[in-house]
Design a protein around this motif. Structure first.
Motif, PDB file in Angstrom:
ATOM      1  N   VAL A   1      82.320  36.814  35.145  1.00  0.00           N
ATOM      2  CA  VAL A   1      81.162  37.673  34.891  1.00  0.00           C
ATOM      3  C   VAL A   1      81.599  39.122  35.100  1.00  0.00           C
ATOM      4  O   VAL A   1      82.079  39.475  36.173  1.00  0.00           O
ATOM      5  N   GLU A   2      81.418  39.959  34.069  1.00  0.00           N
ATOM      6  CA  GLU A   2      81.931  41.318  34.163  1.00  0.00           C
ATOM      7  C   GLU A   2      80.865  42.396  34.010  1.00  0.00           C
ATOM      8  O   GLU A   2      81.070  43.515  34.456  1.00  0.00           O
ATOM      9  N   ARG A   3      79.713  42.075  33.384  1.00  0.00           N
ATOM     10  CA  ARG A   3      78.714  43.117  33.127  1.00  0.00           C
ATOM     11  C   ARG A   3      77.318  42.617  33.491  1.00  0.00           C
ATOM     12  O   ARG A   3      77.011  41.430  33.318  1.00  0.00           O
ATOM     13  N   PRO A   4      76.465  43.516  33.964  1.00  0.00           N
ATOM     14  CA  PRO A   4      75.098  43.110  34.297  1.00  0.00           C
ATOM     15  C   PRO A   4      74.365  42.456  33.132  1.00  0.00           C
ATOM     16  O   PRO A   4      73.610  41.505  33.334  1.00  0.00           O
ATOM     17  N   VAL A   5      74.591  42.937  31.915  1.00  0.00           N
ATOM     18  CA  VAL A   5      73.846  42.428  30.774  1.00  0.00           C
ATOM     19  C   VAL A   5      74.121  40.939  30.542  1.00  0.00           C
ATOM     20  O   VAL A   5      73.286  40.222  29.994  1.00  0.00           O
ATOM     21  N   GLU A   6      75.283  40.448  30.982  1.00  0.00           N
ATOM     22  CA  GLU A   6      75.626  39.034  30.766  1.00  0.00           C
ATOM     23  C   GLU A   6      75.455  38.187  32.020  1.00  0.00           C
ATOM     24  O   GLU A   6      75.732  36.986  32.005  1.00  0.00           O
TER      25      GLU A   6
ATOM     26  N   VAL B   1      82.628  36.350  40.156  1.00  0.00           N
ATOM     27  CA  VAL B   1      81.637  37.430  40.185  1.00  0.00           C
ATOM     28  C   VAL B   1      82.164  38.558  41.070  1.00  0.00           C
ATOM     29  O   VAL B   1      82.300  38.381  42.282  1.00  0.00           O
ATOM     30  N   PRO B   2      82.489  39.711  40.523  1.00  0.00           N
ATOM     31  CA  PRO B   2      83.012  40.816  41.336  1.00  0.00           C
ATOM     32  C   PRO B   2      82.032  41.252  42.421  1.00  0.00           C
ATOM     33  O   PRO B   2      80.801  41.172  42.237  1.00  0.00           O
ATOM     34  N   LYS B   3      82.560  41.726  43.513  1.00  0.00           N
ATOM     35  CA  LYS B   3      81.718  42.233  44.590  1.00  0.00           C
ATOM     36  C   LYS B   3      80.805  43.351  44.096  1.00  0.00           C
ATOM     37  O   LYS B   3      79.648  43.458  44.531  1.00  0.00           O
ATOM     38  N   SER B   4      81.299  44.170  43.176  1.00  0.00           N
ATOM     39  CA  SER B   4      80.475  45.275  42.672  1.00  0.00           C
ATOM     40  C   SER B   4      79.197  44.759  42.027  1.00  0.00           C
ATOM     41  O   SER B   4      78.149  45.410  42.102  1.00  0.00           O
ATOM     42  N   LEU B   5      79.242  43.581  41.395  1.00  0.00           N
ATOM     43  CA  LEU B   5      78.034  43.002  40.816  1.00  0.00           C
ATOM     44  C   LEU B   5      77.188  42.302  41.863  1.00  0.00           C
ATOM     45  O   LEU B   5      75.963  42.246  41.740  1.00  0.00           O
TER      46      LEU B   5
END
Length: 575
Positions: free
Chosen positions: A149-154, A178-182
């Motif tokens: 998972v790389e972007r909020p939209v997805e 899921v990156p910590k930034s998300l």
């Protein structure tokens, strides 16, 4: 130094309506709850803290902290196998993820769904050498699906679609990177409705052909595999066996689907299958294989006889005609297939033949027991044999006890000498056969069924790969009894016929540590026993006390024969 501000997308068109922005950790938590997840097993790291904190703060999912990442998926696996719901697992990327790969692959082979969350490196930092960076595709071969998972939209679509994949038969683990930034950012992700693909299989002609073949069979055998455990109904399977009056064998994962105190039971397939059971399979005119993968471990490298004609029921089309050619292949889950096969199938009537399921099973098992006694494997003499210890355990443990097993020579003995009566009461890995699973699985089982006795069977080799989880059991005050078969050797390797090709008489032996003392250091009770009567007394006391985890170090004969050696004899079971 480049600083990255928290992600906020409130200006995006699709964010203007709907619920307020939430941290990704909260959205992920909600998706897990919606999927029925009620347990998360993890080990905190700086990257996982947003989700760690969310699970601790909210009340729908229980958080259990393991002592090593290798044990994390094993605990979740044992939780599901013993009757719990699907569990989630959480590790840091890189070292945490790679430590978990063993358990993820084990779950994949065993068709156990896990939702594995890995706090991946931030996409913007990849290639720059952030801590714990590793290519996400590293994990592609150990999970059913690997989702990055790389972007909020997805976010919502990726998370919920991945979870749905894990829960769709044939089930399996899914990794969500899921990156910590998300996890810590606040954003809105478009709501999504997942419509999972539904497969409906026909096969009317195959069912009719199979029913005719089974009705006409004079010497049928039923073979139970992992699919019978995952999608089968034990009562319906037993009813079909009674209709056919067929003897029954099972793979490692099929053990427990059919109650082993039923007289039709023959044994678990593999190199250690009793000789009489092999003779029965050799003589069969029809073998009905329900949900088996026919892997190398449980077929003794595909040397297992499979009768004259084979009916293979499986959801996995990739397994059909690979190890054994099927005369009739039925693509279906085992429960549906058994129901359709039973419909209109007449009861067996073979008055002029010697093929009677109960009498065959009785002959095979009685002959095998005579073999154990002839080899002095059931006697209470020092040093005791593993087979005798397992028989003693079966006598002293209540029927409802849940037993988990690690990997080793003792497990091969357990396949034949430790009776099992229901699937959830016997938790063991299949052909992956990686050591270190027994104790963590027992922790998961006790979390799933706290009111049932739970016993972990392990060897000294396997215990050394997960012994730290005694501390986890003590921390959560779990009444798990660990039975450690201690022969001070990697017996499966040392006693392999192949060992003499490399070193005549070589053994991988050692001087074992004082396991009882180590257990006490972890906050558990520890005891060492050397006789069957001492073992019986120790287990009785532990079960009656039910006051935290206990370890019983059972000193067994390092020179005893292997289960495979004892199974090789000239059987009187002939047809």
């Amino acid at each position: 130094m480049r600083c990255v501000a928290p992600i906020r997308l409130e200006s995006d068109a699709w964010n203007r309506d709907g619920p307020p922005a939430q941290p990704g950790s909260e959205q992920l938590y909600d998706a897990l709850v919606d999927a029925g997840v009620d347990l998360l097993v993890g080990l905190p790291g700086t990257q996982t803290l947003p989700l760690d904190r969310t699970v601790e703060r909210r009340e729908d999912i229980r958080y259990v902290m393991a002592r090593h990442e290798t044990a994390i998926p094993h605990i979740a696996w044992g939780y599901y196998e013993s009757g719990g719901e699907v569990a989630a697992t959480l590790t840091v990327p890189g070292p945490g993820d790679t430590n978990a790969m063993h358990g993820l692959k084990n779950a994949l082979d065993d068709r156990v769904p896990l939702i594995h969350v890995a706090a991946d490196a931030d996409p913007a930092d990849r290639g720059k050498g952030p801590i714990h960076e590793i290519e996400p595709e590293t994990y592609d071969t150990v999970v059913k699906e690997n989702v990055s998972v790389e972007r909020p939209v997805e976010f919502q679509q990726a998370i919920r679609s991945g979870i749905e994949t894990a829960l769709t038969p044939p089930r399996g683990p899914v990794r969500l990177g899921v990156p910590k930034s998300l996890l810590e950012a606040e954003f809105r992700s478009p709501a999504v409705t997942i419509d999972p693909q539904t497969s409906r299989f026909g096969g009317d002609a195959e069912y009719e052909d199979a029913k005719q073949l089974l009705a006409d069979a004079e010497r049928p055998v039923v073979y139970l595999g992992v699919g019978a455990r995952r999608t089968g109904d034990p009562d319906a399977i037993r009813a079909l066996v009674e209709t056919l009056d067929a003897p029954v064998v099972a793979s490692y994962k099929g053990k427990g689907v059919f109650p082993e105190d039923d007289p039709r039971w023959l044994g678990v397939t593999g190199s250690h299958l009793p000789s009489g059971a092999n003779e029965t399979l050799e003589a069969a005119d029809v073998v009905l294989a329900l949900g088996t993968r026919f892997d190398g471990v449980t077929t003794a490298d595909w040397s297992l006889p499979m009768g004259d004609e084979l009916v293979h029921v499986t959801l996995e089309t990739s397994r059909i005609d690979i190890a054994y050619d099927a005369d009739i292949a039925i693509v279906a889950d085992v429960a549906s297939a058994v129901d359709r096969l039973r419909a209109g199938l007449r009861s067996a009537s073979r008055p002029d033949t010697a093929w009677d399921g109960a009498s065959i099973g009785d002959r095979v098992r009685s002959e095998y027991d005579d073999r154990l006694r002839a080899c002095s494997l059931l006697e209470d003499e020092t040093p005791i044999a593993t087979a005798g210890a397992l028989r003693t355990l079966r006598e002293v443990l209540p029927r409802e006890a849940v037993v988990t097993t690690d990997i080793g020579g003792f497990r091969l003995w357990a396949k034949q000498t430790f009776e099992t009566y229901e699937p959830e009461a016997y938790v063991t890995s299949g052909s992956w056969a990686g050591m270190g699973v027994g104790l963590p699985a027992a922790i998961g089982a006790k979390l799933a069924v706290p009111d049932r006795p739970v016993v972990a069977l392990t060897g000294d080799g396997g215990a050394m790969m997960c012994l730290q989880e005694l501390h986890t059991a003590a921390a959560y005050d779990l009444d798990v009894v660990t039975i450690l078969f201690n022969n001070q050797d990697y017996g499966v390797i040392s006693k392999s016929p192949e060992i003499d090709q490399y070193a005549e008489g070589h053994r991988f032996d050692w001087s074992s540590p004082e396991f009882a003392a180590i257990a006490e250091g972890f906050g558990c009770r520890g005891e060492t026993v050397r006789t069957l009567s001492e073992l019986e007394s120790a287990v009785d006391t532990a079960l009656a006390r039910a006051d935290g985890p206990e370890l019983i170090d059972v000193r067994v004969d390092p020179d005893e024969p292997t289960a495979a050696d004892v199974s090789e004899y000239d059987s009187s079971v002939k047809f």
